[in-house]
Design a protein around this motif. Structure first.
Motif, PDB file in Angstrom:
ATOM      1  N   PRO A  70      23.685  26.346  -0.085  1.00 62.76           N
ATOM      2  CA  PRO A  70      22.471  26.808   0.598  1.00 62.76           C
ATOM      3  C   PRO A  70      21.183  26.211   0.036  1.00 62.76           C
ATOM      4  O   PRO A  70      20.260  25.888   0.789  1.00 62.76           O
ATOM      5  CB  PRO A  70      22.512  28.329   0.396  1.00 62.76           C
ATOM      6  CG  PRO A  70      23.936  28.647   0.150  1.00 62.76           C
ATOM      7  CD  PRO A  70      24.480  27.480  -0.591  1.00 62.76           C
TER       8      PRO A  70
ATOM      9  N   ALA B 147      18.942  34.605   5.327  1.00 65.27           N
ATOM     10  CA  ALA B 147      18.771  33.841   4.090  1.00 65.27           C
ATOM     11  C   ALA B 147      17.816  34.547   3.139  1.00 65.27           C
ATOM     12  O   ALA B 147      17.983  34.479   1.908  1.00 65.27           O
ATOM     13  CB  ALA B 147      18.272  32.433   4.406  1.00 65.27           C
TER      14      ALA B 147
ATOM     15  N   THR C 243      23.816  29.616   7.360  1.00 66.97           N
ATOM     16  CA  THR C 243      23.257  28.404   6.762  1.00 66.97           C
ATOM     17  C   THR C 243      24.252  27.255   6.840  1.00 66.97           C
ATOM     18  O   THR C 243      23.906  26.128   7.236  1.00 66.97           O
ATOM     19  CB  THR C 243      22.862  28.668   5.300  1.00 66.97           C
ATOM     20  OG1 THR C 243      21.835  29.653   5.256  1.00 66.97           O
ATOM     21  CG2 THR C 243      22.357  27.395   4.642  1.00 66.97           C
TER      22      THR C 243
END
Length: 678
Positions: A394, A557, A332
């Protein structure tokens, strides 16, 4: 008198175990021994005679043991001199005699250790809990050492059995002629034995005497199955492959990381099931959140809550899932850096450097003030304030994904300021992790050594600043001389095959991550800088790499946000909902107000309008507070209650973040850009 007491204790231990069969007879002998020891219920001559008989039995056993030991030594010498025996037969017989010698010596030591333990217990005070605790600890240590010795003896017996089998094979081979196939298999067997000896590390023997290594009692459990008979063969295979689970006395669970025999492939089926389950459940949870207008990442967090300890408790490999989720953070931040060119970084570097530092200082100041009013230790106040000052990179990068930069010429892009400040907070995270051991020592130190601790912290800050300077100097060299030829080579080799390109970019990212880690700077900063360096090669390069890396980032993620859900405890939040809502709103409002105040001072006048959006993006608590909180709890900086409060406040602030972000976007961003930002 000491001898009499000692022999009475010996008799107390030896007679019931050797001659009696039921508990009633055991109790009679114990009562009789106590009467004889105290001189009650028996004449003096009878007591002396009983003690003398016990002495004769003990001395007779010891003499018999010494005779046997001498015979064993003579037998070993005779075997070594026997020319008619092969080397394998000699090794087997000598090994067997040595094991029997150890068995005799350990049995004698166990008897006298039991006698000394009973004597120590009789001399102690039954009201003294500390003394009983120390006695229990000593017995536990003795049992652990005895278990280790017994385990080693069992391993030696297995080795002796192997030597016996080899000796029998040699005898058989001598009595018959081998075919060509048998000779080939015999050579293969010897080569396999040499291979096992070469790759075996002897980790147990090498580490058992290392300082800080403790012997612990563990339970080895198999997979729970509905039908034990139906799955008996499966469990036997798992036992042979070493796939069982170990549980220690503190309820920590362990799995196999490296087997003794590395020639057999193994797989952690618990971890595979966990990843498969998270992947399947993330789809309906993310779909549901998209339907009601929430970001999909909250669906992944809900997935972790449902599968975690507060839900179905079906995730067995929690540490492994969290470790894999960390790669989601790495990729990310790499993509964030890929969109964040060095030109944009150069434009906002002063704001990115000053803003987080001012906010952290103000948060610590407010924390110390409230800590003084609430009588909280300064070290605990500093830690809590620093944890709450961090924001989630994130999360915000998901908010900014795909947003259109519609700022006026000469203005500062709010996404550049926000990402720059978040990356600087990641650097502060690495600095705080490095300073944490000193903070722990400062909490335990007296006031006379506070100046030394402050000096140590300043030295650590100087080391971190030096490391940052070295990292940015290295980035300048890579950008000027290396990154261009490296990417052109990758692009030339990957025509028609994206595998080389993906591996090359991933390897470069991990290289930057390793460099920043070795320099004691945040690993996340290395991933961000790797993306920023590659983005300097132009927009076309950025688009090509983003198309390759985004699917990997999206999958990892999901694991990362699901791992956050594993630490969310809805029952605790419900029980303390009023307190938690008050604390969460207080933290969010304080961070928002402090961010607005700091940005009002450092932003140019033409860009003051973006302070509301940037402040809204910073008004939540980073998921890395889970990591810091767990370390602080283990170190004793914070209590269990404070740790749970930090986890709950962090979770609730992350849940409130989308609403605050949307409100700021609706207020400050023009309509064409608003659609893409939300």
């Amino acid at each position: 008198m000491k001898v009499t007491g000692f022999i009475s204790l010996w008799t107390l231990v030896s007679l019931p175990c050797g001659q009696l069969a039921n508990p009633a007879e055991h109790e009679d002998v114990v009562k009789h021994a106590i009467k004889l020891h105290r001189g009650k219920g028996a004449v003096i001559t009878q007591r002396k005679q009983w003690v003398l008989e016990s002495c004769r039995k003990l001395s007779g056993l010891l003499r018999q043991k010494n005779v046997v030991l001498n015979k064993l030594k003579n037998a070993i010498r005779a075997v070594e001199k026997d020319a008619g025996l092969s080397d394998e037969e000699k090794l087997f017989q000598v090994h067997t005699f040595e094991i029997f010698q150890k068995e005799l010596n350990e049995s004698e030591n166990s008897v006298f250790q039991a006698i000394h333990g009973l004597q120590r217990a009789l001399q102690g005070d039954y009201k003294d809990v500390v003394n009983m605790k120390e006695s229990s600890r000593q017995r536990l240590e003795a049992l652990r050492e005895a278990a280790i010795k017994e385990e080693m003896e069992y391993v030696e017996l297995l080795a002796a059995e192997k030597h016996q089998v080899e000796a029998l094979k040699n005898i058989q081979h001598q009595n018959k002629s081998l075919s060509m196939l048998d000779e080939i298999l015999e050579d293969v067997r010897k080569a396999a034995d040499r291979l096992e000896e070469e790759i075996e590390e002897h980790a147990f023997d090498d580490n058992k005497s290392v300082r800080g290594v403790n012997f612990e009692a563990v339970l080895r459990v198999e997979e729970d199955e509905a039908s034990s008979k139906r799955n008996a063969s499966k469990r036997e295979v798992e036992d042979d492959l070493g796939l069982s689970m170990l549980i220690d006395s503190q309820n920590n669970q362990y799995i196999l990381t490296k087997p003794r025999d590395s020639t057999i492939p193994r797989a952690d089926h618990h971890f595979i099931k966990d990843i498969v389950t998270i992947g399947m459940l993330s789809l309906p949870c993310g779909w549901l959140c998209t339907t009601i207008g929430l970001p999909t990442m909250f669906g992944y967090i809900i997935c972790g809550v449902l599968l975690g300890p507060s839900g179905l408790n079906s995730i067995k490999s929690i540490v492994q899932v969290e470790t894999l989720g960390e790669f989601g953070v790495f990729f990310t931040l790499f993509l964030v850096g890929l969109e964040f060119s060095p030109e944009r970084l150069r434009k906002v570097w002063k704001i990115s450097l000053q803003g987080p530092c001012y906010m952290t200082v103000l948060m610590i100041a407010f924390g110390l003030l409230w800590g003084h009013l609430l009588q909280i230790r300064p070290t605990q106040s500093v830690f809590i304030s620093t944890c709450l000052s961090l924001s989630s990179t994130p999360l915000v990068s998901r908010f900014l994904a795909g947003s259109v930069r519609g700022d006026k010429e000469g203005d500062i892009d709010y996404s550049s300021v926000l990402l720059g400040m978040l990356v600087m907070q990641d650097v502060q995270l690495g600095l705080f992790i490095a300073v944490m051991p000193t903070l722990i020592q400062a909490g335990m130190s007296t006031y006379s050594s506070i100046f030394k601790e402050i000096l140590r912290i300043l030295i650590l800050i100087g080391q971190i600043l030096f490391s940052l300077a070295a990292v940015f100097l290295l980035c300048l060299v890579i950008k000027t001389y290396l990154i261009g030829p490296y990417y052109r080579k990758l692009h030339a080799e990957s025509k028609g095959n994206k595998e080389i390109l993906i591996l090359g970019i991933t390897a470069f990212t991990f290289l930057m991550l390793t460099i920043t880690e070795l320099l004691d700077v945040s690993m996340e900063l290395g991933c961000f800088l790797a993306g920023a360096l590659i983005s300097s090669q132009g927009h076309m390069v950025t688009e090509e790499i983003m198309c390759c890396i985004e699917p990997i980032r999206d999958f990892l993620a999901i694991i990362f946000f699901a791992s956050i859900g594993l630490h969310v405890f809805p029952t605790f939040v419900i029980y303390e909902l009023t307190v938690l809502l008050f604390l969460t709103l207080s933290v969010v409002i304080m961070k928002f107000v402090l961010a607005v105040l700091v940005l009002s001072l450092i932003l140019p006048k033409t860009s003051q309008y973006i302070k509301w959006i940037v402040s809204a993006g910073l008004a939540q608590v980073s998921e890395f507070s889970f990591v810091l909180g767990s370390r602080a709890r283990r170190a004793g900086i914070i209590s269990r209650e404070v740790y749970l409060l930090i986890l709950s406040v962090t979770t609730l602030s992350l849940l409130l973040a989308p609403a605050l972000w949307r409100a700021a976007i609706m207020k400050c961003v023009p309509r064409p850009e608003r659609r893409s930002s939300t």
